[in-house]
Write an enzyme that holds these catalytic residues in place. Structure first.
Site, short mmCIF file in Angstrom:
data_model
loop_
_atom_site.label_atom_id
_atom_site.label_comp_id
_atom_site.label_asym_id
_atom_site.label_seq_id
_atom_site.Cartn_x
_atom_site.Cartn_y
_atom_site.Cartn_z
N CYS A 1 0.86 -1.18 0.00
CA CYS A 1 0.00 0.00 0.00
C CYS A 1 0.89 1.23 0.00
O CYS A 1 1.75 1.37 0.88
CB CYS A 1 -0.90 -0.02 1.23
SG CYS A 1 -1.90 1.48 1.46
N CYS B 1 -1.29 3.81 -6.60
CA CYS B 1 -2.06 3.09 -5.58
C CYS B 1 -2.17 1.65 -6.05
O CYS B 1 -2.41 1.40 -7.25
CB CYS B 1 -3.45 3.71 -5.42
SG CYS B 1 -4.57 2.78 -4.34
#
EC number: 5.1.1.3
Length: 275
Positions: free
Chosen positions: A85, A196
């Site tokens: 992440c 992302c």
């Protein structure tokens, strides 16, 4: 399924698993790359879906979640950790490394360097969460690698939430993604960073929207290669065969389990994570 308690740390060996976590399903794109690069490795995956999206949370909250999850995987005997992440890496990976200095840990960061090297127009676009774009880590990447190019950043609120439902093709996500892509094309971006881990699942949709001359760059494959280097350096590469991936979710496990097939994952038993 009852909550899974944190166990006492186990001495990891070559056949111990690798822990991978994200705020939700996005890290599954990284999991896919790890499987391709390291097919002998057994994997644990934790989706912190109960606290998504990280990109809209405070750094202090994200640090707390990162440490809780790192403690959990360390207790499960994971031989290495992948923070799959970008937002969690920006806020929390340094704190995890401080707590576990001898643990092989790989984080995510937007691929600014390869994008700056690849651009022909001199204009690079970045699709990412607000948390990533506002982080000191991202600013440092720009200062270090993008001083000779123009960088256009585009926060993408709402995309993560739709991908979390398994929505990769609906009119709603098409409209939202088109809105975020248009400013990048207007600025003559010929290289776009997917900042992302959720966004690689939108590559087919992006290919429909973008000219063929636009290059999409994400860091999943690079993270898998870095994990391979760290495990090799530590003498921890598994001989195989890999065991079935174990999944945890901090939301309703059945909800996460239903999404797995939509994201190119084998259906699996998803356990509850309540910490």
């Amino acid at each position: 399924m009852p909550d899974i308690p944190v166990s006492q740390p186990v001495n990891p060996g070559c056949d111990a698993p690798v822990g991978v976590f994200d705020s939700g399903v996005g890290g599954l794109s990284v999991l896919n790359e790890i499987r391709q690069t390291l097919p002998n490795e057994s994997l644990l995956y934790l989706a912190d879906c109960g606290h998504i999206p990280y990109g809209e949370k405070t750094p202090e909250f994200i640090i707390e979640r990162c440490l809780i999850i790192a403690d959990f995987f360390h207790g499960q005997g994971a031989k290495a950790l992948v923070v799959a992440c970008n937002t969690a890496t920006a806020a929390g990976v340094a704190h995890i490394r401080q707590r576990y200095p001898d643990w092989p840990i790989v984080g995510m960061e937007p691929a600014v360097k390869p994008a700056a090297e690849a651009t022909r127009s001199g204009v690079v676009g970045v699709l990412a969460t607000t948390g990533t774009l506002q982080s000191a880590r991202f600013a440092a990447l720009l200062d270090r690698f993008a001083s000779d190019v123009s960088v256009v950043t585009q926060p993408c609120p709402g995309l993560v939430e739709l991908i979390e439902t398994g929505d990769l093709v609906s009119p709603q996500i098409r409209q939202l993604l088109q809105r975020y892509v248009e400013p990048l094309l207007a600025a003559r971006c010929d290289t776009i960073i997917l900042g992302c881990t959720h966004y690689p699942f939108l590559k087919p949709l992006l290919r429909e929207m973008l000219p063929a001359s636009v290059t999409l760059i994400d860091t999943g494959a690079a993270v898998a290669r870095q994990l391979q280097r760290l495990l090799s350096r530590s003498g921890l590469l598994a001989s195989g065969p890999a065991r079935d991936t174990l999944y945890w979710s901090s939301d309703i496990p059945d909800n996460f389990g239903k999404i797995l097939p939509f994201l190119s994952q084998m259906s699996g038993n998803v356990r509850s994570f309540r910490l």
